[in-house]
Enzyme design. Structure first.
Site, PDB file in Angstrom:
ATOM      1  CB  THR A 169      17.870  91.724  66.968  1.00  0.00           C
ATOM      2  OG1 THR A 169      16.798  91.244  66.168  1.00  0.00           O
ATOM      3  CG2 THR A 169      18.505  92.928  66.330  1.00  0.00           C
ATOM      4  CB  THR A 206      11.284  92.893  62.963  1.00  0.00           C
ATOM      5  OG1 THR A 206      10.100  93.461  63.441  1.00  0.00           O
ATOM      6  CG2 THR A 206      12.469  93.634  63.566  1.00  0.00           C
ATOM      7  CG  ASN A 414       8.426  90.951  72.254  1.00  0.00           C
ATOM      8  OD1 ASN A 414       9.333  91.628  71.788  1.00  0.00           O
ATOM      9  ND2 ASN A 414       8.033  89.803  71.710  1.00  0.00           N
TER      10      ASN A 414
END
Lengths: 419, 419
Positions: A169, A206, A414
């Site tokens: 990702t 993650t 983010n």
């Protein structure tokens, strides 16, 4: 980064145990595994977002999952399939770009559907197919695209590197490794890939991790050795103190090497454990090094703790101190932040026994600043690797944790992730 | 910011209980307290770095301290003095700019010396003097400057606002409040100040807090009501998940108001508890709002938790998620981060019952995204206050936590703090 650069990564030769030979291929390094990836349209930019790993034979699988109370639908499907199959599998299908989390009954059905479509394509019992998803939470999967993608997927016995890219990702580079070693006279292989890289704390990350081996492993030994390896690798990585809804790690063993089953307590068990530990720690470190916005790898080594739990708490507490991560970013040897982070962990500490070094520079001895050279201390905070070494002088336990610095890049990545 | 602006702060009138009147003066609002500050040369920039609070009579003191295992020398001195005096005191001397932590035997002697010099100046038993320090760790105090500063210190009965500035480090503004209310027919006063503002987690903060009252309080009640107030205020603030070595909070009661001693279980106890709760929660919220680099206050309200502990864990877990703090900074209603942070707290959660609102916009109902308006959701993330409201539908417990966004400013402030 070219494939050859990927394999010439100098971090791979660190702590490489004797008897292990680095090879190429990642999840397809071991014979009997094929993999592939493609772009099916989940991500907005056309980079691979669907990947598949297929074993020619039924594998024994060891697995660990996030302990999140809001876990993704995939976690529930995988746990159910492993329970039904007796921890065996032949394939895993992975999408990146969408976490398939918080999508209600539809999310669960979509996760299940991904395994069914993969099973149909490969002619398998759906219970032998696992599924992973990673990406944004709370958006239903575009199942038409996923269905086309599964139908179009091609897997190949040299597909490991492609697979390592398909699961990414926000990673800036793939994490891939494989080794070859002798196990009781038989040459076996072990390889795999992970993806990171935000929200890596306090258990797992993650992160997704897929490891494959052709070694024959006793079932109990496989679970035990995998649990121990994850504990000393993925559970010792921190990027930002968060824990994700989708974290999963798997070790597939297809048994094709034909060695005598490796059982706990044997020399072969030690050899395999060392190889697995090396591979998982390499991949863990790579996730820290490629943390979102990271410019520096932080390696915290704690010695002399009273207990293993204390050593782990202390090491992880320092990697996960945002305020110290900022100092690492700025190259500021502000060791007071280390003292504060250590004290906050609850690990048993006698302030007056504490030694702290930054790199090789002894900064604190018996709890008090030494007459260290400021330029040397700053030098130790410069460069791609920052070592923080602590001796607590409370006992014999040790631990290593990996983290990274906290930079504008992390915030920028983010601050507007879904906007 | 002018003094009048400081007092006209609109956050002061939020949740102001009936019967409380806002007044000026901070720690010197209550009669019988004097305070002052000056610059003695600890800080490199000539802003106040030494402060003193003096009571005309011996006070009963309630106190809480950091639980850090590497606490500052001041913590050891204060605990010893409170034990020796039976939790009584007449003065506190505070320096900012230097934490007096990790300085070995010399640090302990310096902390002790600060109390002795203050005691000599005021003609007191040193055990009736407390000491606080806040700033950089691991540098010995410049005691000549501190000694001159203590000798030169002037305290005055309107010195509260000056005192609130003297205790600041990276705070951008003083935190000061005072109220007046009736307690069983007697008008009493309660006021105080805190300093923040990094490292505010998980218990207390890089914070110092001084509260004063002229109310007569039963000794046990004073300790109990203070413990409860701290638990719902300073223990519910997070700026960055770190906990400091120096955190201290005090409530001084001089008893000059002459009311009947307030005991637990009486209407007066409820009145005093409500006032103390209001004051401490205001000061806690101000610390979050003035977090290092903060541009937004985050208010997380959790309802419907199974237990109080779950409600607190859930609320604090969301304020302390760095990745969500980034989204708050960017005004991105990326509620998946809230889901992930909540799941990671370990609070008892049924994903399928979960409701989440950002401000007034219901974003998640029964664990699934609603058809919310994206512009409205973004609007809820804009402006100085971001409200995150969760209903877990697991029970009746509630909690509120305060945090802030994570910005470049936080990193810049901490990347080169000592360089």
């Amino acid at each position: 980064m070219s494939e050859s650069e990927l394999y010439q990564d100098s971090y791979k030769t660190r702590d490489l145990p004797a008897g292990l030979r680095l090879i190429e291929g990642g999840v397809t390094a071991a014979p009997g595994f094929r993999a592939g990836t493609l772009y099916c349209g989940i991500k907005s930019d056309p980079t691979p977002d669907l990947a598949m790993l297929v074993a020619d034979e039924v594998c024994q699988v060891a697995a660990t999952f996030t302990t999140s109370r809001t876990a993704s639908h995939i976690i529930h499907v995988d746990k159910a399939h492993l329970a039904a199959s007796g921890y065996r599998a032949r394939a895993v299908v992975v999408n990146s770009g969408n976490a398939n989390c918080s999508n209600g009954p539809r999310g669960l059905a979509d996760a299940q559907r991904m395994t069914e479509l993969t099973a149909q394509k490969l002619g398998l019992d759906p219970n032998l197919v696992l599924v992973s998803s990673t990406g944004i939470i709370g958006r239903p999967l575009p199942m038409e695209k996923v269905e086309s993608g599964i139908a179009d997927m091609q897997v190949a016995d040299d597909g490991g590197p492609a697979y390592s890219r398909g699961i990414m990702t926000t990673d800036t580079r793939p994490k891939i490794i494989a080794v070859e070693f002798e196990l009781g006279g038989t040459i076996v292989r072990l390889g795999g890939s992970t993806k990171g890289v935000g929200m890596i704390y306090p258990n797992m990350a993650t992160m997704l991790c897929y490891l494959t081996t052709n070694a024959v492993l006793d079932h109990d030994f496989q679970h035990e050795v995998f649990r121990a390896a994850v504990n000393d690798s993925f559970n010792m990585v921190c990027v930002d103190h968060d824990m994700s809804t989708n974290d999963s790690a798997f070790l597939f063993a297809n048994g094709q090497a034909g060695n005598a089953p490796v059982r706990a307590g044997t020399p072969e068990a030690e050899t395999f454990a060392a190889a697995l530990r090396y591979v998982t720690r390499y991949l863990a470190r790579e996730m820290a090094r490629d943390g979102e916005g990271a410019t520096k790898l932080m390696i915290v080594k704690v010695r002399g703790a009273a207990t293993d739990a204390d050593a782990r708490k202390a090491a992880r507490g320092i990697t996960s101190s945002a305020i110290w991560q900022c100092a690492v970013a700025g190259g500021d040897p502000n060791w007071g932040r280390v003292i504060a982070a250590l004290g906050a962990t609850g690990a048993d500490v006698d302030h007056s026994r504490l030694d702290i070094s930054l790199g090789d520079v002894l900064i604190v001895h018996e709890g008090v600043a030494t007459a260290y050279d400021q330029a040397q201390a700053q030098q130790a905070m410069t460069g791609p690797d920052v070592y923080v070494n602590l001796h607590l002088h409370m006992g014999e336990a040790t631990a290593t944790a990996w983290g990274c610095d906290l930079t504008h890049g992390y915030i920028d990545e983010n601050a507007t992730y879904t906007r």
